[in-house]
Design an enzyme around this catalytic site. Sequence first.
Site, short mmCIF file in Angstrom:
data_model
loop_
_atom_site.label_atom_id
_atom_site.label_comp_id
_atom_site.label_asym_id
_atom_site.label_seq_id
_atom_site.Cartn_x
_atom_site.Cartn_y
_atom_site.Cartn_z
N LYS A 221 -2.21 -1.55 1.03
CA LYS A 221 -1.68 -1.68 2.34
C LYS A 221 -2.51 -2.58 3.38
CE LYS A 221 -0.58 2.96 2.90
NZ LYS A 221 -0.03 3.70 1.60
N ASP B 92 4.12 0.56 -3.54
CA ASP B 92 3.44 1.60 -3.01
C ASP B 92 4.22 2.79 -2.30
OD1 ASP B 92 0.88 3.06 -2.46
OD2 ASP B 92 1.41 2.75 -0.38
N HIS C 138 -9.75 1.53 8.43
CA HIS C 138 -8.96 2.58 7.94
C HIS C 138 -9.49 3.94 7.68
CE1 HIS C 138 -5.60 4.36 5.59
NE2 HIS C 138 -6.21 5.07 4.85
N ARG D 19 4.89 10.35 -6.50
CA ARG D 19 3.69 10.95 -6.75
C ARG D 19 3.70 12.47 -5.97
NH1 ARG D 19 -0.45 7.45 -4.15
NH2 ARG D 19 -1.75 9.24 -4.38
N SER E 151 -3.28 2.69 -3.53
CA SER E 151 -2.32 2.70 -2.38
C SER E 151 -2.86 2.53 -1.17
CB SER E 151 -1.93 4.41 -2.33
OG SER E 151 -1.11 4.49 -1.22
#
Length: 433
Positions: free
Chosen positions: A187, A161, A82, A168, A183
């Site tokens: 995922k 999320d 990621h 947010r 968050s």
Amino acid sequence: MRMVDIIIKKQNGKELTTEEIQFFVNGYTDGSIPDYQASALAMAIFFQDMSDRERADLTMAMVNSGETIDLSAIEGIKVDKHSTGGVGDTTTLVLAPLVAALDVPVAKMSGRGLGHTGGTIDKLEAIMGFHVELTKDEFIKLVNRDKVAVIGQSGNLTPADKKLYALRDVTGTVNSIPLIASSIMSKKIAAGADAIVLDVKTGAGAFMKTEEDAAELAKAMVRIGNNVGRQTMAVISDMSQPLGFAIGNALEVKEAIDTLKGEGPEDLHELVLTLGSQMVVLAKKADTLDEARAKLEEVMKNGKALEKFKDFLKNQGGDSSIVDDPSKLPQAAYQIDVPAKEAGVVSEIVADEIGVAAMLLGAGRATKEDEIDLAVGIMLRKKVGDKVEKGEPLVTLYANRENVDEVIAKVYDNIRIAAEAKAPKLIHTLITE
């Protein structure tokens, strides 16, 4: 259990129990807890922080709020990468076939891009015929056979999320380490990863502008992963200027092909080897990062990584002949050089603003509905620390219209030339625990 008591408890800086965190996440997901109470808790977390255990519990509550992808039918340790985002970040296109060439299974779920340029799927769709509409069985079969496949994000993953993220955004609680870390990790875990490698960007083009903030976020995510049984490592890398030279979809595909041949930009090549080494170690295909790196360099040299990229394209309907003949990729009608107005050394390339310049040409989306022009974009001709003569091209614009004055103005505003400047350090830190 009452939501108001949970809010007050966190407001007073106390630790929430696993049950309290689950009560909040489940109630907010099913609509029984209203936005105003959720935003009050988000603000309390913003100011009072969360312990490692609370962060792990919040992550897993979000994972369990919706569907999860079961990749247990895929042999081996599934390692996912990621990146916290950046400009001209072509790493996935290179890493997927590169580590797959060492038998590391890459079962990648990717999204479309919003912002500067496309996401990984947009980039791949610059290749004629390439598609990501695979059934789950096809996806698993391909990864078991050829070690790499990419599928579009599907299903109802981490609905908690999605809801909390939107909240947010409008309540000033985006910049909270426990909320960002949970968050991102929720995922990845919901998508079935056994182990995770994180590329946390720092610098002007990154979400985390300072190295301290980036390190704090990276450590938070690595600890969450390790606390919930997913081995996790992180790299903190520089995004004070775009990565590589290409910004734009087809341009980045060509750059990825060059990099797989070992002929890519130095920074992209280095980052790919650094991240790839961590992936190979986590997949238990090498014992040390040095050994992993040597193996990756070997498959670049002997052409196996490039062959793997061709197989991957073919498997998903793409025209693999573009690997040997990149001129088959979408081509822009105009190539416009933007010359330096003075001599000196390039001292700054503001990554996100150059990303916006590429978007103005049509390389990215401002809204979900926008169409992307796969051919257009920007090629940097100089990087920070490079000498430049007056009149030498700073960038080349690839455009499908002649009038690009506002893009040229943006380039001049965001590439600075000084008497002297050093190239920034690319890899800041490796975080393994």
